[in-house]
Design an enzyme around this catalytic site. Structure first.
Site: not given
Length: 476
Positions: A42, A50, A250, A402, A437
């Site tokens: 996961t 999809h 895929k 960030c 970072c």
């Protein structure tokens, strides 16, 4: 510890099954061998919802992919999980590949996939200008999307726990004995009794099934490697861009993420070691080469991290969902490879239905399957931020520069139902440490907050549980 149902494995499938079972007036335990949810396939996959055109007609993959994709937008909205309906393109670079694109279109129509169309070169380039000039055409799937798989898992677990499901972490199942009342599971957290067992242990579903003498599940461990690029490179693709699939999957894709990064990958290599999630120079070189076939101007200098994930490929090439032939109270949910994330809501619906057919369960009157949206300081307006800080000054202290993540958000993540217990758990819930970072600035501050809030010494705080300690001893 006695339960009506024990769900083994807290990946996206196990978490959504637990959420679905939390509707009923029964005792449910969600068992996870790691320190947090979403620690296996996961947390390391393509994050794609999809359309459903690739799976063979009549398979569980086809049926559950289409149903899961249909359920996903509302499910995510109900639980405040990032989801975006960006659509997907399967590119063709020759007339031979265009024939395969048309085959996928016809298969998709038979699978019941809406809003499919075959595009020519001009139409593809109009949608995605950065796609290679060598493209001949493509299949467009308008119902495809992108989601954050670990946030979906976290949200589903929070809802399940709020509704009474018990989440037991660091709970590896070591043996299962059949009893007159069901099963007795020997785990690293003690013995657990359950009337029904749902085996949703991902790459280890075959190992768990063998504990009751069921050797019918045959899985291949297939490793895929990825690069994640900085947000400034996300403009290279708006749709999820595939190449024509092959027998290993895929293929290598180029896709935006719901957080604005660009993701490329995966490779596909069958391995013996189910825990082998190391990246390799060869694997990373391969995905760059393949990705540049789709988007030649792709600049890998934008990469901020690389990672690998393991998926459980069933030799039957289809999901394995149903009660074991060895025991009709033991339900296997195995071989959930791509499109497993897309199908996960429908898998949960199917599993709960199979169990409900066997048991006389009553629905709870006070069950709530929605979740309040967590605070996301980075998305707020100036006035919204000021109002929030006025109520709680912790939201005024930026921990991760960030991603603009505040101490208040980290506290929320730790104290939520089934909350974070390690640095990566905070990272997945808040994005603290996911920026350019990669935690270089905020990592130590997150350790300090975890130590304080969990009342644990700093040298006991881990990156992702187990022996992954950040600090070993104080310096003198």
């Amino acid at each position: 510890m006695k339960y009506d149902v024990a769900v083994v494995g807290a990946g996206v499938v196990g978490a959504l099954i637990s959420r679905e079972l939390s509707k009923y007036d029964i005792r449910v335990a969600l068992l996870e061998k790691c320190n947090d949810v979403a620690m296996g396939t996961t947390k390391a996959n393509s994050a794609i919802v999809h359309g459903g055109f690739d799976a063979a007609n009549g398979t569980l993959k086809a049926k559950l992919n289409v149903r899961g994709t249909e359920l996903m937008p509302k499910l995510c909205a109900d639980m405040a999980v990032p989801y975006r309906n960006n659509g997907s393109l399967v590119l063709a670079f020759s007339e031979e590949e265009m024939e395969h694109v048309r085959t996928l279109y016809e298969r998709g129509v038979k699978n019941g996939v809406p809003k499919l169309s075959v595009l020519d070169k001009a139409q593809v380039k109009a949608l995605e200008p950065h796609v290679s000039d060598e493209v001949v055409g493509a299949l467009l799937s308008e119902t495809a999307g992108i989601v954050c798989p670990y946030e979906l898992t976290i949200a589903a677990t929070e809802v399940a726990v709020t509704n009474g499901v018990e989440f037991i972490r660091n709970c590896a199942v070591e043996a299962i004995n059949v009893t007159a009342d069901g099963f007795l599971l020997a785990t690293t957290q003690g013995e657990i009794s359950a009337k029904y067992v749902v085996n949703a242990a991902g790459i280890h579903t075959d190992d768990i099934a063998r504990m009751i003498g069921d050797d019918s599940i045959s899985l291949v461990a297939r490793k895929g490697e990825y690069y994640l690029l900085d947000k400034s490179f996300g403009f290279m693709a708006d749709h999820t861009i595939f190449q024509c699939p092959n027998k290993m999957g895929k293929g290598v894709l180029v896709t935006p993420t719901v957080d604005g990064n660009l993701l490329i990958g995966p490779s596909a290599l069958d391995v013996e070691d189910k825990e082998d999630v190391d990246t390799t120079p060869q694997g990373l070189e391969f995905i760059v080469e393949k990705a540049k076939k789709s988007v030649p101007t792709l600049n890998i200098r934008g990469a901020i991290t690389s990672f690998a994930g393991m998926r459980a490929h069933p030799v039957t090439d289809d999901f394995i969902i149903g009660f074991s032939a060895k025991n009709d109270c033991f339900l296997n949910v195995a071989g959930i490879e791509s499109p497993g994330l897309s199908a996960a809501p429908a898998i949960a619906e199917m599993v709960a239905g199979l169990l409900k057919e066997k048991a006389d369960w009553q629905e709870k009157k006070d069950c709530v399957l929605t979740r309040k949206a967590p605070v996301r300081f980075r998305h707020m307006t100036k006035s919204e931020r000021e109002a929030l800080i006025a109520k709680n000054k912790a939201y005024g202290r930026i921990i991760c520069r960030c991603e603009t993540i505040t101490e208040g958000e980290i506290l929320d993540a730790i104290h939520a139902p089934a909350g974070a217990r390690d640095v990566d758990g905070v990272k997945r819930r808040t994005r603290a440490g996911m920026g350019r970072c990669q935690g270089g600035f905020c990592g130590s501050k997150v350790v300090e907050i975890l130590s304080r809030e969990l009342n644990m010494p700093m040298n006991e705080i881990t990156k992702f549980g187990g022996n992954s300690k950040i600090l070993f001893e104080k310096t003198k």
